[in-house]
Structures are given as C-alpha cells and as structure tokens.
Design a protein around this motif. Sequence first.
Motif, PDB file in Angstrom:
ATOM      1  N   GLN A  76     -23.829  -1.165  43.418  1.00 35.07           N
ATOM      2  CA  GLN A  76     -24.559  -1.347  44.672  1.00 35.07           C
ATOM      3  C   GLN A  76     -24.462  -0.103  45.550  1.00 35.07           C
ATOM      4  OE1 GLN A  76     -22.757  -4.067  47.515  1.00 35.07           O
ATOM      5  NE2 GLN A  76     -24.753  -4.954  47.990  1.00 35.07           N
ATOM      6  N   SER A  77     -23.213   0.427  45.727  1.00 37.65           N
ATOM      7  CA  SER A  77     -23.059   1.599  46.606  1.00 37.65           C
ATOM      8  C   SER A  77     -23.679   2.837  45.999  1.00 37.65           C
ATOM      9  CB  SER A  77     -21.624   1.946  46.908  1.00 37.65           C
ATOM     10  OG  SER A  77     -20.773   1.104  46.431  1.00 37.65           O
ATOM     11  N   ALA A  78     -23.733   2.918  44.676  1.00 35.89           N
ATOM     12  CA  ALA A  78     -24.271   4.116  44.028  1.00 35.89           C
ATOM     13  C   ALA A  78     -25.787   4.204  44.149  1.00 35.89           C
ATOM     14  CB  ALA A  78     -23.859   4.143  42.555  1.00 35.89           C
ATOM     15  N   TYR A  79     -26.484   3.047  44.109  1.00 36.58           N
ATOM     16  CA  TYR A  79     -27.950   3.111  44.017  1.00 36.58           C
ATOM     17  C   TYR A  79     -28.711   2.283  45.064  1.00 36.58           C
ATOM     18  CZ  TYR A  79     -26.985   5.369  39.595  1.00 36.58           C
ATOM     19  OH  TYR A  79     -26.522   6.242  38.641  1.00 36.58           O
ATOM     20  N   PHE A  80     -27.988   1.487  45.864  1.00 37.73           N
ATOM     21  CA  PHE A  80     -28.697   0.651  46.840  1.00 37.73           C
ATOM     22  C   PHE A  80     -28.136   0.808  48.248  1.00 37.73           C
ATOM     23  CE2 PHE A  80     -29.108  -1.409  42.676  1.00 37.73           C
ATOM     24  CZ  PHE A  80     -30.498  -1.431  42.569  1.00 37.73           C
ATOM     25  N   ASP A  81     -27.506   1.949  48.496  1.00 33.41           N
ATOM     26  CA  ASP A  81     -26.974   2.270  49.821  1.00 33.41           C
ATOM     27  C   ASP A  81     -27.957   3.206  50.520  1.00 33.41           C
ATOM     28  OD1 ASP A  81     -25.603   2.974  52.078  1.00 33.41           O
ATOM     29  OD2 ASP A  81     -23.802   3.674  51.050  1.00 33.41           O
ATOM     30  N   VAL A  82     -28.551   2.741  51.616  1.00 35.33           N
ATOM     31  CA  VAL A  82     -29.573   3.529  52.304  1.00 35.33           C
ATOM     32  C   VAL A  82     -29.017   4.854  52.821  1.00 35.33           C
ATOM     33  CG1 VAL A  82     -29.158   2.461  54.560  1.00 35.33           C
ATOM     34  CG2 VAL A  82     -31.424   3.383  54.022  1.00 35.33           C
ATOM     35  N   THR A  83     -27.706   4.925  53.062  1.00 38.89           N
ATOM     36  CA  THR A  83     -27.116   6.179  53.550  1.00 38.89           C
ATOM     37  C   THR A  83     -26.938   7.202  52.432  1.00 38.89           C
ATOM     38  OG1 THR A  83     -24.829   5.383  53.240  1.00 38.89           O
ATOM     39  CG2 THR A  83     -25.887   4.907  55.349  1.00 38.89           C
ATOM     40  N   ASN A  84     -27.044   6.748  51.171  1.00 40.64           N
ATOM     41  CA  ASN A  84     -26.924   7.651  50.032  1.00 40.64           C
ATOM     42  C   ASN A  84     -28.335   8.057  49.591  1.00 40.64           C
ATOM     43  OD1 ASN A  84     -26.156   9.091  47.787  1.00 40.64           O
ATOM     44  ND2 ASN A  84     -25.450   7.308  46.617  1.00 40.64           N
ATOM     45  N   SER A  85     -28.964   8.908  50.403  1.00 37.48           N
ATOM     46  CA  SER A  85     -30.390   9.204  50.218  1.00 37.48           C
ATOM     47  C   SER A  85     -30.713   9.822  48.858  1.00 37.48           C
ATOM     48  CB  SER A  85     -30.876  10.139  51.328  1.00 37.48           C
ATOM     49  OG  SER A  85     -30.123  11.337  51.348  1.00 37.48           O
ATOM     50  N   SER A  86     -29.784  10.571  48.270  1.00 39.30           N
ATOM     51  CA  SER A  86     -30.077  11.249  47.006  1.00 39.30           C
ATOM     52  C   SER A  86     -30.206  10.277  45.840  1.00 39.30           C
ATOM     53  CB  SER A  86     -28.983  12.278  46.699  1.00 39.30           C
ATOM     54  OG  SER A  86     -27.719  11.645  46.583  1.00 39.30           O
ATOM     55  N   ASN A  87     -29.590   9.075  45.935  1.00 38.62           N
ATOM     56  CA  ASN A  87     -29.614   8.110  44.829  1.00 38.62           C
ATOM     57  C   ASN A  87     -30.214   6.762  45.222  1.00 38.62           C
ATOM     58  OD1 ASN A  87     -28.452   9.921  43.112  1.00 38.62           O
ATOM     59  ND2 ASN A  87     -26.437   8.983  43.086  1.00 38.62           N
ATOM     60  N   TYR A  88     -30.789   6.665  46.412  1.00 34.96           N
ATOM     61  CA  TYR A  88     -31.273   5.368  46.902  1.00 34.96           C
ATOM     62  C   TYR A  88     -32.551   4.963  46.171  1.00 34.96           C
ATOM     63  CZ  TYR A  88     -32.484   1.792  50.378  1.00 34.96           C
ATOM     64  OH  TYR A  88     -32.781   0.613  51.009  1.00 34.96           O
ATOM     65  N   LEU A  89     -32.446   3.945  45.331  1.00 35.74           N
ATOM     66  CA  LEU A  89     -33.555   3.554  44.467  1.00 35.74           C
ATOM     67  C   LEU A  89     -34.674   2.833  45.208  1.00 35.74           C
ATOM     68  CD1 LEU A  89     -31.725   2.322  41.242  1.00 35.74           C
ATOM     69  CD2 LEU A  89     -33.220   4.299  41.472  1.00 35.74           C
ATOM     70  N   LEU A  90     -34.461   2.434  46.463  1.00 34.66           N
ATOM     71  CA  LEU A  90     -35.486   1.702  47.199  1.00 34.66           C
ATOM     72  C   LEU A  90     -36.302   2.599  48.116  1.00 34.66           C
ATOM     73  CD1 LEU A  90     -33.460  -1.521  48.117  1.00 34.66           C
ATOM     74  CD2 LEU A  90     -34.874  -1.062  46.114  1.00 34.66           C
TER      75      LEU A  90
END
Length: 627
Positions: A76-90
């Motif tokens: 969840q934190s790797a790919y669905f965290d809005v603050t992680n813009s480089s990996n945010y899948l949404l």
Amino acid sequence: MADSTSSSMPVGTTGAGGGNMLRITGLNTGLDVDAMVKKMLTADQTKVDNAKKQQQLIQWRQEAYQSIIKDVKDLQSAYFDVTNSSNYLLSSNSYNNMTATSSDATIASAKASATSVAGTYKIKVDQLAQAATISGNQYLVSDVSKWNGGSITFNGSQITLSKTSTSASDLVSDINKQISESSDLNGKVTASLVTYADKDYINFTSTSENTISMSDIGETSTFFNSNTKLSELGINAGTTYSLSLNGSSFDFKATDSSTIQDLADAIKNGTDGKVTARLNELTGQFSIQTSDTGSGSKLSITDSDDILSKLGIDASKTATGVDAKVSIKEPGSSEYIDTTQNSNNFTVNGVTYSLTDVTAENESISISVTKDTSKVHDLITNFIDKYNNLIGEIQDKLSEKKDYDYSPLTDTQKSSMSDTDITNWETKAKQGILRNDDNLEQLLNDLTSAFSSPVLGSNNKNVSTLYFGNIGSNSIGIDTSDDVTQGGKLSIVDDAKFTDALTNHADEIMKLFTTTSDSKNSTDKFNQSGIFQRISNIITSNVGVIGSTYNSGTLTKYANLQDDYSISGGGGTGTLPDQIYQQQLLISTLTDRMNDDQTKYYNQFTQLETAMETLNAQQSTLSMYLS
C-alpha cells in the motif's frame, strides 16, 4: 508459554512436588503423598495445559496475521501513497509517456502530458505576466544633478553633498564620504547603490532607527526593515486601523510590538491571500500586490486612517496586472503563433509551460518533447513483482497443511529439550496455522476479481477501449494465472501488447487503471472503479488507510483489536485478542480449580496422617499393657 505442571505444586520432602509451600508428609503412613497428589491432579493439569496450548495457537495465528498485514501495508505505501508521487499508481502523471526538455530552463521550462505531440517546440517570451502592484517610495536616482549640492539630515545631523557627482555610483561614494567625516553619523549610517529594472536606487542602512530628510531633493522617508516597529513610523499603538483592499475590508489593531511584517501578514490574512504585501529590504520599498497575475487582476486600496501612507503607499492609486506575451511554434508548423496568458504557468495543447524570464530579441527557446514508456513500464512491472510476492505468501499460508503430530510445548517438555530442538518443533507446530482462513480467502478472491471484472461506466459500458487480459487486439497483455494454486498472480504475457498500450494509448490505460466512482452503492462503486483504484480500496478495507495501525480494517481489527473486557468473557466480537483474553480467563479458572483440588487432597492426606498417628499411639499403649 504455559507454566510447568510442577510450578503450581507444593514442596514436599518426598516425591516430585512443586510450588513454594513446604509440607512434611507421609511420616505416619509412609506414603509418598506429593507423588500421589501429583498423580491425582493429572486430569486438572491436562486441562490447564490444553488451555495454554490453545492460547499459544491463537497467539501464533495472531503473529501470522500481523506478518501478512505488514506486507499488505508495505504494498500500500509503495504504490498507493499519494505523497509518494514517483510510484503513485492512481495519478495520471504516472502514466504520462511524454517528457519535455528545455534548451534554457532559466527562461522557460515545460512538462508534456500524454496528449501532447512529440517534436521540437520553439517559444519566445516577450513579456512576463505580472501582478497588479502599488509600491511605496524609493530613493530613485533618475537625475544625479538633482542630488548634487543638496543636503541630507539624519536625526538632526546634516551632511551636504558635493556638486561634482556625475553618476549614481559617484553619488553613493560622496554620501558615504560625508557620513564618515561626521562624528555623529560615522559607523551608524551607510549608503549603497541598488540597480533594479535598469534603474538606480540609493538604499540607506542604519544600525538604529533614523529619520532622513532630503533638502533640495524633495523626498522624506524613514529607515526601516521588516522587523521595524510600526510605532517608530508614527503608527499609534492601541489604535485600530481600517483597511479595504479589492473590496476585502478588515481592521488592524497596532500594538507596542507590531512590526511591518505583522502589517504585511494582516493584509494577507484579511484578504484570504488574494492580496499580499512585502518589504524589499534591498530597495527599502514596501509594496502591495495581487496574488493573481495578468490584465484581469486589479488592485484598489482604501486607507481611511492613512496607515499605509507611513510606508509611502499612495492609496489614491489603482493598478492593473500585465499579461505574459508569448510566441509559440509547434512541431510541423512553420510560423509562430502569438498568445497572451494571464499567468507565467499555462498549458497549451498538452504542454505546460513555466516562464521565469524574457528571451533576447530575435532569440527563442527550444522545447523537445519525446515519448518514453520505460518509466511507467518499470513502475507497473515492479508493482506486479511485489504484488505477486504478497499473493504467494498468502496462498502458501492458505494451502499449508497442518501436522497434527506437533502441538505447542509445555514448559516441562521444553526443560528437557535444546533451544534448536524447541525452534524446530515450534516451526512444525506453526505450519497450517492459517490454512483455509476465511478472511484471507476473501482477500484473494476480491483482488482477483478486481482484475477480472470489466471497468464500467454509469451506463454499464466499458470506460476504456482497452481491457485486462491477453486475448484480443485491445487487450493490454497482462493476465492472471490460470493455476488456482498461484492465487491469481499476475504476469505480462505479451510485452509487445503492453508496450504498445503504454506508447499509443496512455489515456485509455489511465481510464482502465485509475477511473474513480462516486457511487454510494458498493457494487456499483466496485464496477465503476479502475483496476488499481479497486486494489487500493480493497487494501484499505482490509488494513486501513496509510499511517494507521489500529483501525476497523478487516484483517487489522481481527488481529489487533480487543473488544472483550468482560469479567466472564464472551462479550467481544471474536477477534484474536478477544480469543486470547477469553482463553486466559479459562486458564485462570482451571488453575484456581486445580489449586483447590490440590488443597483438598493434601487436607485428606493430613486427616489420614492424623488418624494413623492416633492408631499408632493406641497400638503402642495396648502393646505396653499386654507386655
């Protein structure tokens, strides 16, 4: 782990009793009372041991749950965290296959969206957009001759300028020379030359607040910086001043400690940030400006109490912003197209431009826009790898068989085993602890369904021309495994299809993966959400939002939240902490019952000892009479 059987037994002179009570038994009967009591308590001890074993199994189940929850939250934190813009899948930015490079980012930079056209863009910047601004006075040196021979007074100490200065630089040197020769001013005041917007200004710096007046020059002002107290500018402490900027009216109450910066903050807060103010300490100029730029921005001030006049602001003035003037030549075009923009950041045909300076005459900046699918390809590939690792872990736990030859060890059993043997035994005993777990089965089914169910609009039609799978020309080349033992793992079956979708249909990929639904109906919300949006929702419903530890997520609540705090147990919702608590109540009840039985048995043997002692005494007396 459970206490050993002997830990609850009393100490005796014989047998294998335990505990911390000293008993001397069997003196008259010759019986090993401790050993006999221990055997009589075997049934009680077995019940306690079984309860502790059952509690240990629940605790192991909880640990296994917590391990899976941690891995789900890692995904969840790797790919669905809005603050992680480089990996945010949404985010739509994650699927943008276009990149833009500027030949001179100090003048103009750009970002290209998925809808932009690849090629080389040319841009000329003739004018930057500006806010509507009203500024206070500055010491402008528009004509050196107007300064020559004039006098400047600093708090009553006067200097007279020479008549020979021919430039602003000469003038500054002359002022500092006259100051250095004054015993009242030397070391207290200095002058410096500031060039701003191709104009020369004199900036005075003082070690203390000083009033300055310029005879024959026609300007009067005061030294100040952002921390200068308003009271030193003649603004009365305790007085409430009324201001209106662009129709936003507010009051400002000056205090003994109020500064110029406090007034600037009041202007920003009083207009909800639509109008701001600042003091430029390089030029000594106070200015008020709109937050918006462009010709549509207007500024008008009502200063009925003349508070702003103390800072050189003429409230009778109005101001209008300025538009940016830009010329753009797009790929395939032979001519520049002139455009005006109300901001220095604007988007045209999928390219977002950011302007910071004007170009030289007859020169332009090149913006190169190219396609690059490697970033989004790697992002989704890395997600698939991490997702498959999680699915594999869950599937292994669900299918792991239980070895009934291994159960939790009692302390008595551990006492005769090495640490290595204990570890190996417990590893075997933990196998199958989550076999066919309902919550995990449901999680796997939901995740698999997120990929296999079509993404529909409110009209029940596909929202994208692309679809998940590997069959057909419009499939994206990613599919789930047909092997049920794999738990629905993903794989890029046809990388050519996947790469083509990323390269030529990025907007359709975004629809398939990131579409959101506002429906309140859970079924409609699922059907109308993109695949990765579904995955995010499923994860959140199982482990909670990012950053939360204890929440109502299905897995998290079952593993971590205790609802039952009743005295007798049975008042909770059946979570693992509830089960552990209830098992502990059972262990306490069984232990108390065993202690009661132990006391009862020892009392009975004590009565037997007493009777035997009486019998032995009677036999001794009788024998003495008969002899």
